[in-house]
Design a protein around this motif. Structure first.
Motif, PDB file in Angstrom:
ATOM      1  N   ALA A 203      -1.294   4.376   0.935  1.00 26.01           N
ATOM      2  CA  ALA A 203      -1.065   4.850  -0.433  1.00 26.01           C
ATOM      3  C   ALA A 203      -1.424   6.324  -0.557  1.00 26.01           C
ATOM      4  CB  ALA A 203      -1.868   4.013  -1.428  1.00 26.01           C
TER       5      ALA A 203
ATOM      6  N   SER B 212       1.415   8.430   1.271  1.00 28.48           N
ATOM      7  CA  SER B 212       2.669   8.533   0.527  1.00 28.48           C
ATOM      8  C   SER B 212       2.482   9.291  -0.784  1.00 28.48           C
ATOM      9  CB  SER B 212       3.251   7.137   0.263  1.00 28.48           C
ATOM     10  OG  SER B 212       2.359   6.326  -0.477  1.00 28.48           O
ATOM     11  N   HIS B 213       1.323   9.113  -1.421  1.00 31.86           N
ATOM     12  CA  HIS B 213       1.063   9.835  -2.665  1.00 31.86           C
ATOM     13  C   HIS B 213       0.950  11.338  -2.400  1.00 31.86           C
ATOM     14  CE1 HIS B 213      -0.544  10.836  -6.599  1.00 31.86           C
ATOM     15  NE2 HIS B 213      -1.576  11.423  -6.009  1.00 31.86           N
TER      16      HIS B 213
ATOM     17  N   GLY C 297      -3.345   0.594  -4.368  1.00 30.84           N
ATOM     18  CA  GLY C 297      -2.693   0.246  -3.115  1.00 30.84           C
ATOM     19  C   GLY C 297      -3.613  -0.549  -2.202  1.00 30.84           C
TER      20      GLY C 297
ATOM     21  N   SER D  49       2.836   1.746  -3.245  1.00 30.50           N
ATOM     22  CA  SER D  49       1.988   2.048  -4.404  1.00 30.50           C
ATOM     23  C   SER D  49       1.727   3.537  -4.538  1.00 30.50           C
ATOM     24  CB  SER D  49       0.653   1.294  -4.304  1.00 30.50           C
ATOM     25  OG  SER D  49       0.853  -0.093  -4.433  1.00 30.50           O
ATOM     26  N   GLY D  50       1.713   4.240  -3.420  1.00 29.69           N
ATOM     27  CA  GLY D  50       1.528   5.688  -3.482  1.00 29.69           C
ATOM     28  C   GLY D  50       2.705   6.413  -4.077  1.00 29.69           C
TER      29      GLY D  50
ATOM     30  N   LEU E 280       3.675   2.887  -8.240  1.00 29.56           N
ATOM     31  CA  LEU E 280       2.751   1.760  -8.403  1.00 29.56           C
ATOM     32  C   LEU E 280       3.304   0.696  -9.340  1.00 29.56           C
ATOM     33  CD1 LEU E 280       0.060   0.305  -8.100  1.00 29.56           C
ATOM     34  CD2 LEU E 280      -0.867   1.830  -9.860  1.00 29.56           C
TER      35      LEU E 280
ATOM     36  N   ARG F 263      -3.364   5.247  -7.977  1.00 25.12           N
ATOM     37  CA  ARG F 263      -2.472   4.703  -6.954  1.00 25.12           C
ATOM     38  C   ARG F 263      -3.197   4.302  -5.673  1.00 25.12           C
ATOM     39  NH1 ARG F 263       2.175   9.295  -7.787  1.00 25.12           N
ATOM     40  NH2 ARG F 263       3.198   8.377  -9.626  1.00 25.12           N
ATOM     41  N   ILE F 264      -4.140   5.118  -5.226  1.00 25.46           N
ATOM     42  CA  ILE F 264      -4.786   4.849  -3.937  1.00 25.46           C
ATOM     43  C   ILE F 264      -5.647   3.584  -3.982  1.00 25.46           C
ATOM     44  CG2 ILE F 264      -6.359   5.780  -2.194  1.00 25.46           C
ATOM     45  CD1 ILE F 264      -5.282   8.580  -3.002  1.00 25.46           C
TER      46      ILE F 264
ATOM     47  N   GLY G 238       0.813  -1.210   0.000  1.00 23.59           N
ATOM     48  CA  GLY G 238       0.000   0.000   0.000  1.00 23.59           C
ATOM     49  C   GLY G 238       0.846   1.258   0.000  1.00 23.59           C
ATOM     50  N   TRP G 239       1.796   1.335   0.924  1.00 25.63           N
ATOM     51  CA  TRP G 239       2.644   2.524   1.038  1.00 25.63           C
ATOM     52  C   TRP G 239       3.434   2.768  -0.245  1.00 25.63           C
ATOM     53  CZ3 TRP G 239       7.985   3.128   0.846  1.00 25.63           C
ATOM     54  CH2 TRP G 239       8.473   4.377   1.273  1.00 25.63           C
TER      55      TRP G 239
END
Length: 202
Positions: free
Chosen positions: A116, A119-120, A89, A19-20, A23, A85-86, A16-17
């Motif tokens: 996600a 971090s995004h 994730g 992917s932000g 991806l 991305r979110i 998840g993290w």
């Protein structure tokens, strides 16, 4: 290899993290590691090691690698991927638990989506701020930092899950601080521009 709950949560959080930030790097490296037998992917992630998906993610990874290092284009790329991305994730994090553990998968999806998004948001805000500088080196440096952080965090989640959670907490602390500072900077800049616009014309 049987994965315990702690390691599954570490893998889900890492997916998840990361992917932000990157991806396609997440999808490609995770799938490649499964295909080459470096790790045994949970059933919910085995799709990532299919050759067709690996090829598609590899192409997108190459595009993103260069787009992320061009000032201005990187911010456009990030903006376009806000809607990608979110949820991705969240889906990848849920896939770490597979469909047989519905409640855990839901928890993982919520956690993955939140990480996600965090971090995004931090990446997007930091890179937008870096774009205000006329030199390109800060952009390239930040991009290379992301390139290195993603595989490192994924590796930690598989091999040393407890150390991964320590690293994740540190990363979230840095990201949270960056978001707060950048929000203050934007508010101060907005007040400055409003003040200028309120001045009477000479």
């Amino acid at each position: 290899m049987d994965l315990d709950t702690t390691q599954l949560f570490a893998i889900a959080a890492a997916l998840g993290w990361a992917s932000g930030l990157r991806l396609y790097l997440v999808v490609f490296t995770t799938g490649l590691a499964g295909l080459l037998g470096w790790v045994t992917l949970p059933d919910g992630l085995k799709l990532l090691q299919q050759p067709l998906l690996l090829g598609a993610s590899g192409i997108m990874l190459a595009v993103e690698f260069f787009a992320d290092k061009i000032p201005g284009l990187d911010s456009v790329w990030d903006a376009l991927h806000t809607v990608v991305r979110i949820p991705a994730g969240a889906l990848l994090a849920a896939g770490g638990f597979g469909g047989d553990q519905a409640s855990w998968s839901l928890i993982a999806a919520l956690m993955g989506g939140t990480l996600a998004a965090t971090s995004h948001a931090a990446k997007t805000a930091t890179r937008a701020a870096a774009n205000t500088s006329p030199e390109p080196f800060s952009n390239v440096g930040l991009s290379l930092l992301g390139d290195a952080a993603v595989p490192t965090m994924l590796w930690l989640s598989w091999e040393h899950p407890l150390w991964f959670f320590v690293a994740l907490a540190a990363a979230l602390g840095v990201m949270g601080t960056a978001i707060v500072l950048l929000m203050r900077f934007v508010r101060a800049l907005a007040r400055k521009w409003r003040g200028r616009s309120a001045l009477p014309a000479a």
